[in-house]
Write an enzyme that holds these catalytic residues in place. Structure first.
Site, mmCIF file in Angstrom:
data_model
loop_
_atom_site.group_PDB
_atom_site.id
_atom_site.type_symbol
_atom_site.label_atom_id
_atom_site.label_comp_id
_atom_site.label_asym_id
_atom_site.label_seq_id
_atom_site.Cartn_x
_atom_site.Cartn_y
_atom_site.Cartn_z
ATOM 1 N N LYS A 37 1.930 3.878 -3.589
ATOM 2 C CA LYS A 37 0.618 5.766 -2.970
ATOM 3 C C LYS A 37 2.226 6.320 -3.405
ATOM 4 C CE LYS A 37 -3.321 5.208 -2.019
ATOM 5 N NZ LYS A 37 -4.700 5.478 -2.977
ATOM 6 N N THR A 87 -1.306 6.209 19.117
ATOM 7 C CA THR A 87 -1.950 7.264 18.681
ATOM 8 C C THR A 87 -2.534 7.250 16.642
ATOM 9 O OG1 THR A 87 -0.089 9.347 17.896
ATOM 10 C CG2 THR A 87 -0.699 9.238 20.273
ATOM 11 N N ARG A 88 -3.790 7.553 16.163
ATOM 12 C CA ARG A 88 -4.312 8.497 15.300
ATOM 13 C C ARG A 88 -4.954 9.178 15.481
ATOM 14 N NH1 ARG A 88 -1.005 4.953 14.752
ATOM 15 N NH2 ARG A 88 -0.853 2.541 13.492
ATOM 16 N N TYR A 115 0.771 -0.976 -0.384
ATOM 17 C CA TYR A 115 0.295 0.538 -0.207
ATOM 18 C C TYR A 115 1.113 1.646 -0.131
ATOM 19 C CZ TYR A 115 -3.736 3.194 1.631
ATOM 20 O OH TYR A 115 -4.542 4.312 2.046
HETATM 21 P P1 NAD Z 1 -12.951 1.752 0.213
HETATM 22 O O1 NAD Z 1 -12.223 0.405 0.645
HETATM 23 O O2 NAD Z 1 -13.712 2.017 0.571
HETATM 24 O O3 NAD Z 1 -13.455 1.509 -0.917
HETATM 25 C C1 NAD Z 1 -12.140 1.810 -2.871
HETATM 26 C C2 NAD Z 1 -12.625 1.349 -3.488
HETATM 27 O O4 NAD Z 1 -12.315 1.173 -4.530
HETATM 28 C C3 NAD Z 1 -13.547 0.914 -3.597
HETATM 29 O O5 NAD Z 1 -15.102 1.082 -3.587
HETATM 30 C C4 NAD Z 1 -12.991 -0.452 -4.618
HETATM 31 O O6 NAD Z 1 -13.835 -1.748 -4.934
HETATM 32 C C5 NAD Z 1 -12.784 0.572 -5.206
HETATM 33 N N1 NAD Z 1 -10.957 -0.356 -6.329
HETATM 34 C C6 NAD Z 1 -9.980 -0.352 -5.878
HETATM 35 N N2 NAD Z 1 -9.468 -1.282 -6.026
HETATM 36 C C7 NAD Z 1 -10.465 -1.258 -7.857
HETATM 37 C C8 NAD Z 1 -9.718 -0.975 -8.851
HETATM 38 N N3 NAD Z 1 -9.463 -2.042 -9.525
HETATM 39 N N4 NAD Z 1 -10.954 -0.899 -10.138
HETATM 40 C C9 NAD Z 1 -11.459 0.049 -9.545
HETATM 41 N N5 NAD Z 1 -11.835 0.530 -8.898
HETATM 42 C C10 NAD Z 1 -11.560 0.011 -7.295
HETATM 43 O O7 NAD Z 1 -11.374 3.037 1.021
HETATM 44 P P2 NAD Z 1 -11.836 4.797 1.104
HETATM 45 O O8 NAD Z 1 -12.074 4.397 2.710
HETATM 46 O O9 NAD Z 1 -13.020 4.900 0.921
HETATM 47 O O10 NAD Z 1 -10.853 4.661 0.742
HETATM 48 C C11 NAD Z 1 -10.421 6.082 -0.219
HETATM 49 C C12 NAD Z 1 -9.056 6.257 -1.442
HETATM 50 O O11 NAD Z 1 -8.630 7.530 -0.048
HETATM 51 C C13 NAD Z 1 -8.302 5.325 -1.145
HETATM 52 O O12 NAD Z 1 -7.505 5.768 -2.465
HETATM 53 C C14 NAD Z 1 -7.230 5.090 -0.025
HETATM 54 O O13 NAD Z 1 -6.185 4.748 0.038
HETATM 55 C C15 NAD Z 1 -7.388 6.386 0.426
HETATM 56 N N6 NAD Z 1 -7.181 6.933 1.655
HETATM 57 C C16 NAD Z 1 -8.437 6.491 2.438
HETATM 58 C C17 NAD Z 1 -8.476 6.648 4.107
HETATM 59 C C18 NAD Z 1 -8.833 6.623 4.652
HETATM 60 O O14 NAD Z 1 -8.878 6.345 6.351
HETATM 61 N N7 NAD Z 1 -10.472 6.115 4.708
HETATM 62 C C19 NAD Z 1 -6.753 7.011 4.476
HETATM 63 C C20 NAD Z 1 -6.110 7.756 4.198
HETATM 64 C C21 NAD Z 1 -6.142 7.175 2.202
#
Ligand code: NAD
Length: 327
Positions: free
Chosen positions: A151, A212-213, A147
C-alpha cells in the site's frame, strides 16, 4: 452524459457497496475482479442492471476496459490479515503491478483515479490519533509488510503518476470498515465475533483485549470514497470513525447484540498487531464535508441481521479453522 466508472475489486466487501452506490447515482459501472477474496454473491443482484458489467480478470496481468472510462476506483487487494498472510506474493503484486495497471488505464482515458490505501501505512503508530502527516512505523520485513509496504508503494506510484503524467489522482486511507457482506471467514474481529456469538462458541479476543480499533460502517466509508474522487483532492485523506473501541468492548457489544452468552477466550496476539488505531479526520471533514454518521450499535445491528440471514458466508474454500479474530 453518464459517468462510466471502473471499480477494481468490485466483487469484494467495500467494492460491491461502492458499485451499488454508483449505480444508484445513475453512473455506469464496470466491475473488475478475480474473485480471489471477493465473492460472486456480492454482485449477483447487480448482474441484470443495464448499467452494470462484470469482467473476471486479474489486474496484475493488465487492465484493458473497452469503451469510455471516466473514473477508476482501485480497490483490488486482499484486505484482511488472514487473506494477505495467505496470499503474500499476490498482495505485493496487486499493490504494485495492479496499481500501475489501474493508473495506466486512468492515464489512457484521462480519467480520475482513486486508490484505497489503508491505516496500515501507519504501522504500529507512535502518534495517536494518526493525522495524514504522520509517516508511520512499519516493520518492512515482518509478515504484515506484504500488505503495508504494497500500500505504501501504491501511494508512491500514485503520486508519481500525478506528478509525471498529470493524472487526477486521489488517495484515501481507509481505517477498519465493517458491514453486511463481510465474509464469515475473513478473520477480522467483527465477522469473527458475530460468527462465534451466533454459533454459541467462545469469542476469541487476541492479547488482553485492550488494543483499540475505530470501526466505520461501510455506507459511511463508501460515501467518503465517492466524495473524495469528486473533490479532486490529491489526498491522502483518512476515512474512518474516530470513535475508538477496545477489542474486549467490541466483543462484549457484539455478544450483547447477538443475545449470546458465549464466553470470551484470550488468544495470542499476532506479530506486529497495532496497539492503537484511531484516525484524525480533520482533513476529510474540512475538504469533503464528510464524517461518519452510523453509530456502532446501529451498524452492528444491520451487520448481524445479514449474518443471521446466512448472507455472509465464506469463500468456497474455507479457512475458518485458521482464522483468529484479527482487526
Ligand atoms: P475484499 O477482500 O473484500 O475485496 C477486495 C477485492 O479485490 C476482492 O473482491 C478480490 O477478489 C479483489 N482482488 C484481489 N486481488 C485482485 C487482483 N489481482 N485482480 C482483481 N481483483 C482482485 O476487501 P475489502 O475489505 O473490500 O477492501 C477493499 C479495499 O479497501 C482494499 O484495497 C483494501 O486494502 C482497502 N481497505 C479496506 C479496509 C477495510 O476495513 N475493509 C481497511 C483499509 C483499506
Amino acid at each position: 452524459m453518464n459517468v462510466r466508472a471502473v471499480v477494481t475489486g468490485g466483487a469484494g466487501f467495500v467494492g460491491s457497496h461502492l458499485c451499488e452506490r454508483l449505480l444508484a447515482e445513475g453512473q455506469e459501472v464496470v466491475c473488475v475482479d478475480n474473485l480471489s477474496t471477493g465473492r460472486a454473491e456480492n454482485i449477483t443482484q447487480l448482474l441484470d442492471h443495464p448499467g452494470f458489467r462484470f469482467l473476471l480478470l486479474d489486474v496484475t496481468e493488465g487492465l484493458d476496459v473497452p469503451g469510455r472510462v471516466d473514473a477508476v476506483y482501485h480497490l483490488a487487494s486482499p484486505a484482511s490479515p488472514a487473506d494477505y498472510l495467505r496470499l503474500p506474493l499476490e498482495t505485493l503484486l496487486v499493490g504494485s503491478y495492479g496499481t500501475r495497471n489501474a493508473l495506466e488505464l486512468a492515464r489512457r482515458h484521462d480519467a480520475g483515479f482513486l486508490l484505497t490505501s489503508t491505516s496500515e501505512v501507519y504501522g504500529s503508530p507512535e502518534v495517536h490519533p494518526q493525522p495524514e502527516s504522520y509517516w508511520g512505523n512499519v516493520n518492512p520485513i515482518g509478515p504484515r509488510s506484504v500488505y503495508d509496504e504494497a500500500k505504501r508503494f501504491g501511494e508512491a506510484i500514485t503520486m508519481a503518476y500525478r506528478r509525471t503524467h498529470g493524472v487526477r489522482t486521489t488517495i484515501v486511507r481507509l481505517f477498519n470498515t465493517y458491514g453486511p457482506r463481510l465474509r464469515s471467514d475473513d478473520g477480522r474481529a467483527v465477522p469473527a465475533f458475530i460468527t462465534q456469538a451466533l454459533a454459541g462458541r467462545a469469542l476469541t479476543v487476541t492479547g488482553d483485549g485492550s488494543q483499540t480499533r475505530s470501526l466505520c460502517y461501510v455506507d459511511d466509508t463508501v460515501d467518503g470514497i465517492v466524495r473524495a474522487l469528486a473533490s479532486g483532492h490529491s489526498g491522502p485523506l483518512n476515512l474512518g470513525n474516530p470513535v475508538e473501541v477496545t477489542m474486549r468492548e467490541l466483543a462484549l457489544t457484539v455478544r450483547g447484540l447477538c443475545g449470546s452468552s458465549s464466553e470470551l477466550t484470550l488468544i495470542p496476539r499476532p506479530q506486529d498487531d497495532p496497539q492503537l488505531r484511531r484516525p484524525d479526520i480533520t482533513a476529510a471533514v474540512r475538504e469533503l464535508g464528510w464524517e461518519p454518521r452510523t453509530a456502532l450499535d446501529e451498524g452492528l445491528r444491520r451487520t448481524i441481521a445479514h449474518f443471521r440471514e446466512g448472507a455472509c458466508t465464506g469463500l468456497p474454500v474455507h479457512h475458518e479453522e485458521a482464522a483468529p479474530a484479527l482487526a
